[in-house]
Design a protein around this motif. Sequence first.
Motif: not given
Length: 232
Positions: A152-171
Amino acid sequence: MKRAIPVVVLSIAGLVPVWLYEPSAGTSTVQVATPAPSVSSSSGSSDSSSTVVSGPTVTTEKGPVQVEVTFAGQEITAVKMLQQPNHPQTTAAVPKLIAETLEAQSADIDTVSGATITTEGYKESLQAAIDENASAASAAPSASAAASQVVAGPTVTTEKGPVQVEVTFEGDEIAAVRMLQQPNHPQTTAAVPKLIAETLEAQSADIDTVSGATITTEGYKESLQAAIDAKG
């Protein structure tokens, strides 16, 4: 006559130990299982654990023969006899067979003189164990793709609202991206599928900004890059 009595008594006393003595029966034992030498792998193999494979039991004229082989990857590090004929020639031959196996790293070894039948059974059981280990190794997934890793990436606060992504890696491959947080805005909702599709194609955070969702795109890319960096 009175003097004769002590002599008789002493004679009887001297015979008592003879009557009580019983000679032990002669016995001979033959060691059936010869312990395999302990050999540690010195190769730079990335396998952190050993694999133990039991070969099949091979019936011979002298008796059953079965080996157990320890592998470190494809390297044979130890061989142990699980079953072997109870015969002096076999007992003498087993250490030689094991030593040759460790040196040859295969079942292509010489027949031990005087133990031809045991040698053939040993080689058959050994080869089957080698084949089984090789088959299991080829069927197993590679180390890099053995398991997925979710970051899970960190939560990034923007003018529109928080943005956070979760990435699944295979290798090292980005297999999936999911939004954990995003602005509740129509442009963001429309932009997210495009951002994810571009990420999967680029396999990085070096993607184009989605028109009409610049702020969300920047927050997405920042959280995504942090997740990639965290994965290493």
